[in-house]
Design a protein around this motif. Structure first.
Motif, short mmCIF file in Angstrom:
data_model
loop_
_atom_site.label_atom_id
_atom_site.label_comp_id
_atom_site.label_asym_id
_atom_site.label_seq_id
_atom_site.Cartn_x
_atom_site.Cartn_y
_atom_site.Cartn_z
N PRO A 62 9.73 -5.78 -14.62
CA PRO A 62 9.59 -3.93 -15.10
C PRO A 62 9.04 -3.91 -13.29
CG PRO A 62 7.32 -5.15 -16.08
CD PRO A 62 8.29 -6.50 -16.26
N ALA A 63 8.58 -4.48 -12.08
CA ALA A 63 8.06 -4.54 -10.66
C ALA A 63 10.13 -3.72 -9.99
CB ALA A 63 8.04 -5.44 -10.13
N ILE A 64 10.87 -4.15 -10.92
CA ILE A 64 12.13 -3.78 -10.42
C ILE A 64 12.82 -2.54 -10.65
CG2 ILE A 64 12.57 -6.44 -8.66
CD1 ILE A 64 14.80 -6.59 -11.42
N VAL A 65 12.15 -1.54 -12.42
CA VAL A 65 13.15 -0.99 -12.62
C VAL A 65 12.35 0.50 -12.23
CG1 VAL A 65 13.43 -0.36 -14.66
CG2 VAL A 65 13.20 -2.74 -14.37
N HIS A 66 12.97 1.68 -12.07
CA HIS A 66 12.55 2.54 -11.34
C HIS A 66 12.43 3.51 -12.79
CE1 HIS A 66 11.04 5.74 -9.18
NE2 HIS A 66 12.18 6.19 -8.74
N ALA A 67 11.48 4.53 -13.22
CA ALA A 67 11.15 5.43 -13.54
C ALA A 67 12.42 5.63 -14.76
CB ALA A 67 10.37 6.83 -14.15
N ASP A 68 13.53 5.61 -13.83
CA ASP A 68 14.83 6.39 -15.05
C ASP A 68 16.05 4.58 -15.55
OD1 ASP A 68 15.87 5.09 -12.35
OD2 ASP A 68 16.78 7.43 -12.07
N ASN A 69 14.40 4.22 -15.11
CA ASN A 69 15.35 2.11 -15.42
C ASN A 69 16.57 1.57 -14.87
OD1 ASN A 69 13.63 1.71 -18.56
ND2 ASN A 69 14.57 2.87 -19.48
N ARG A 106 1.04 -1.12 0.10
CA ARG A 106 0.36 -0.10 -0.29
C ARG A 106 0.50 1.36 -0.29
NH1 ARG A 106 -3.42 -3.83 2.25
NH2 ARG A 106 -5.48 -3.51 2.23
N ARG A 107 1.64 1.59 -0.74
CA ARG A 107 2.74 2.58 -0.98
C ARG A 107 2.48 2.53 -2.48
NH1 ARG A 107 8.54 0.03 -0.51
NH2 ARG A 107 8.93 -0.31 -3.50
N GLN A 108 3.20 4.29 -2.45
CA GLN A 108 2.82 4.81 -4.03
C GLN A 108 3.38 4.17 -4.84
OE1 GLN A 108 4.70 5.65 -1.45
NE2 GLN A 108 4.36 8.07 -0.95
N LYS A 109 2.49 4.27 -5.83
CA LYS A 109 2.81 3.16 -7.45
C LYS A 109 3.72 3.51 -7.51
CE LYS A 109 -2.08 1.50 -7.63
NZ LYS A 109 -2.17 0.45 -8.71
N PHE A 110 3.96 4.42 -8.13
CA PHE A 110 5.73 5.06 -8.55
C PHE A 110 6.23 4.32 -8.30
CE2 PHE A 110 7.26 8.22 -6.33
CZ PHE A 110 6.57 8.55 -5.37
N ARG A 111 6.24 3.62 -6.74
CA ARG A 111 7.86 3.02 -6.56
C ARG A 111 8.05 2.04 -7.07
NH1 ARG A 111 7.03 4.05 -0.68
NH2 ARG A 111 9.19 3.38 -0.23
N PRO A 112 9.28 1.50 -7.41
CA PRO A 112 9.43 0.24 -7.68
C PRO A 112 9.85 -0.59 -6.31
CG PRO A 112 11.10 1.07 -8.36
CD PRO A 112 10.14 2.20 -7.17
N PHE A 113 10.36 -2.00 -6.75
CA PHE A 113 10.24 -2.88 -5.73
C PHE A 113 11.99 -2.95 -5.96
CE2 PHE A 113 6.28 -2.86 -5.44
CZ PHE A 113 6.26 -3.07 -3.84
N ALA A 114 13.04 -3.55 -5.14
CA ALA A 114 13.99 -3.53 -5.16
C ALA A 114 14.05 -4.94 -5.79
CB ALA A 114 15.22 -3.67 -4.36
N PRO A 115 15.61 -5.55 -6.47
CA PRO A 115 16.41 -6.77 -6.91
C PRO A 115 17.37 -7.20 -5.91
CG PRO A 115 16.94 -5.29 -8.39
CD PRO A 115 16.58 -4.72 -7.37
N MET A 116 17.31 -8.38 -5.71
CA MET A 116 17.69 -9.42 -5.19
C MET A 116 18.86 -10.02 -6.79
SD MET A 116 16.82 -12.55 -2.94
CE MET A 116 16.55 -11.13 -0.62
N VAL A 117 19.97 -10.39 -6.40
CA VAL A 117 20.43 -11.74 -7.94
C VAL A 117 22.01 -12.20 -7.51
CG1 VAL A 117 21.82 -9.46 -8.14
CG2 VAL A 117 21.30 -10.79 -10.30
N LEU A 118 22.05 -12.85 -7.59
CA LEU A 118 23.20 -14.24 -8.00
C LEU A 118 24.01 -12.96 -8.43
CD1 LEU A 118 21.96 -17.46 -8.30
CD2 LEU A 118 23.09 -16.60 -6.69
N GLU A 119 25.11 -12.13 -7.19
CA GLU A 119 25.90 -11.54 -7.49
C GLU A 119 27.03 -11.89 -8.98
OE1 GLU A 119 29.07 -11.07 -4.73
OE2 GLU A 119 30.53 -11.94 -6.40
N GLU A 120 27.08 -13.24 -9.37
CA GLU A 120 27.99 -13.60 -10.65
C GLU A 120 26.85 -13.03 -11.71
OE1 GLU A 120 26.86 -15.79 -8.14
OE2 GLU A 120 26.20 -17.65 -9.04
N HIS A 121 25.96 -13.51 -11.97
CA HIS A 121 25.14 -12.89 -13.12
C HIS A 121 24.63 -12.22 -12.68
CE1 HIS A 121 24.76 -17.44 -13.75
NE2 HIS A 121 24.01 -16.64 -12.63
N ALA A 122 24.83 -10.64 -11.87
CA ALA A 122 24.64 -9.27 -11.64
C ALA A 122 24.42 -8.05 -13.10
CB ALA A 122 25.33 -8.91 -10.76
#
Ligand code: FE2
Length: 490
Positions: A420-427, A377-393
């Motif tokens: 799209p869920a983990i990317v902000h407006a500036d990509n 329930r937060r502002q729709k413009f805010r994306p979420f963060a990704p966690m990624v295996l370091e060697e694939h980053a």
């Protein structure tokens, strides 16, 4: 056994360090009281901290007398003359009988950074809103022949000239809550247009940006007429303020830290991950302790009392739920329901959920952001963060050798259409890289998720009920499950 304490502002904290420099516990008061950014210590936090050992000394995170002189100067008479908030009074209230030593506010920030960093010598930049008098300080830090940390302050700026206060004043100006919603202002900045005008109008609030001097004291806010007539909306103003902060910080790094020198950056402004991403290009290596604000200074005060380099093993230092990482259960929920909570082991010390008090989701597809947002329930413009295996980053983000295990920087996403869920407006994305030396449970989860799906990324956001601090224990997790109908694995 040293108990470091910080309290009386927002987000109080406690850290316990033993005589070998091991950080046995570090936690936030809010997680125990349920009050977000709780300024006060509480019995449950201190009981948890002291379950790891009985403190023989208390290290306090600031010189409260010096702070009171600043409070008198800034007209905060009531706070300045409230002697129920002295370290002695607060420790007595909580039956802490060990002798108390107080250390300077910015020195504690510096120590929390340097004495957890991998560096033997470096520059330290501390930038916050308001503590005692200093608002920006630059330090030379090194270890002497006996291994004791040494700090020499080489430059500082004082209240009311403050980058943090400026950013908080803009936060207030656009209708958000200062000293709390600054991260939302940072998120809004990516939507700002009219960038040049916004930048120039923000810069006019500074009389000497090289020496961090404001035209006016912004402690009580920016004149409501300041941006009127400019045609700028709140997103533009946010964009301008963000660019000004990045400019000020980069100027400080260029002025005081060589390209070939290592830099430790601390203070609440070090939570600005967009600015951090710029700063890393102007020094050799950058370290930010994952809790760089005042709560983290409970660790800084304990570090100063200990004196030498601490054994930094990562940020999982808070309340221990004592369970194995529930990998198979999490994978089952992710494959079936796409979203699952995890609350297990020790809580993160710092504002970012890094996998032990997290809401996780499959990051692929167009609908996941809205689904998670229904819960958060937060502002729709805010994306979420990704966690990624370091060697694939580097396959998915514009990262080369960088690692970002504590989500302290942002990077361009190379496949925004897939996630799209983990990317902000500036990509960009606020990436958490998970390497082989990071949390073993989180690491194994991602490895198995990758085998199952060919996707080495999970969406990771904090596990909390709207308006509340992050989940701390199983009872909190149960309330989350009941409220949102999302399983929380332990
Ligand atoms: Fe501070």
């Amino acid at each position: 056994m040293i108990l470091g304490l910080s309290a009386g502002f927002h987000d109080a904290g406690a850290t316990l360090v033993n005589n070998d420099g091991d950080i046995l516990f570090a936690g936030h008061a809010e997680r125990y009281s349920g009050i977000k950014n709780d300024a006060n210590l509480n019995a449950a936090l201190l009981e948890d901290a002291c379950s790891y050992g009985v403190p023989t000394s208390v290290a306090w995170y600031e010189n409260h007398w010096r702070k009171r002189t600043r409070q008198i100067y800034s007209g905060e008479w009531r706070k300045a003359l409230d002697f129920s908030t002295t370290p002695q009074a607060l420790c007595s209230k909580h039956n802490l009988r060990a002798p108390i030593t107080s250390y300077g506010h910015h020195r504690c920030h510096a120590a929390a950074g340097f004495q957890t960093s991998p560096f033997e010598r470096c520059k330290v930049l501390v930038v916050d809103a308001i503590g005692e008098w200093d608002t920006v300080s630059v330090w030379d830090a090194w270890y002497d022949d006996d291994g004791y940390a040494q700090y020499k302050k080489i430059w500082s700026q004082r209240y009311p000239h403050s980058i943090g206060l400026y950013y908080s004043a803009v936060t207030h100006y656009v209708g958000l809550k200062p000293m709390e919603d600054e991260y939302i202002l940072m998120g809004m900045a990516a939507y700002g247009k009219g960038y040049l005008t916004a930048y120039e109008e923000n810069l006019k609030l500074w009389s000497d940006d090289r020496n961090i001097k404001l035209v006016d004291n912004l402690h009580t806010g920016i004149d409501e007429e300041w941006f009127s007539g400019t045609g700028l909306n709140e997103y533009d103003i946010a964009a301008g303020a963000q660019k000004v902060v990045e400019k000020l910080l980069i100027q400080l790094v260029q002025r005081w830290c060589g390209y070939d020198e290592n830099l430790v950056f601390m203070g609440g402004v070090a939570l600005n991950c967009v600015a951090n991403s710029q700063m890393r290009f102007y020094c050799n290596d950058l370290w930010i302790m994952p809790n760089p604000g005042d709560c983290g200074s409970s660790l800084g005060a304990a570090a100063l009392q200990y004196g030498k380099k601490l054994n930094w093993q990562g940020p999982y230092l808070g309340h221990d739920m004592g369970n194995e990482y529930p990998i198979d259960e999490l994978l089952g929920e992710l494959q079936t329901n796409k979203i699952v909570g995890v609350a297990t082991g020790r809580a993160e010390f710092g504002p970012r959920a890094l996998g032990t008090r997290s809401l996780l989701a499959d990051p692929r597809g167009n609908d996941i952001k809205d689904k998670v947002n229904e819960i958060k329930r937060r502002q729709k413009f805010r994306p979420f963060a990704p966690m990624v295996l370091e060697e694939h980053a580097s396959r998915y983000f514009d990262m080369h050798r960088e690692i970002n295990p504590y989500m302290q920087g942002t990077y361009k996403c190379l496949a925004p259409e897939l996630f799209p869920a983990i990317v902000h407006a500036d990509n960009t994305s606020r990436v958490q890289t998970v390497g082989r030396n990071d949390h073993p449970g989180v690491r194994e989860l991602l490895e198995k998720w990758y085998v199952l799906t060919d996707c080495p990324i999970l969406l990771n956001t904090s596990l909390n009920i709207k308006g509340e601090p992050m989940v701390n224990n199983r009872a909190d997790a149960d309330r989350f499950e009941q409220r949102y109908g999302i399983k929380v694995c332990s």
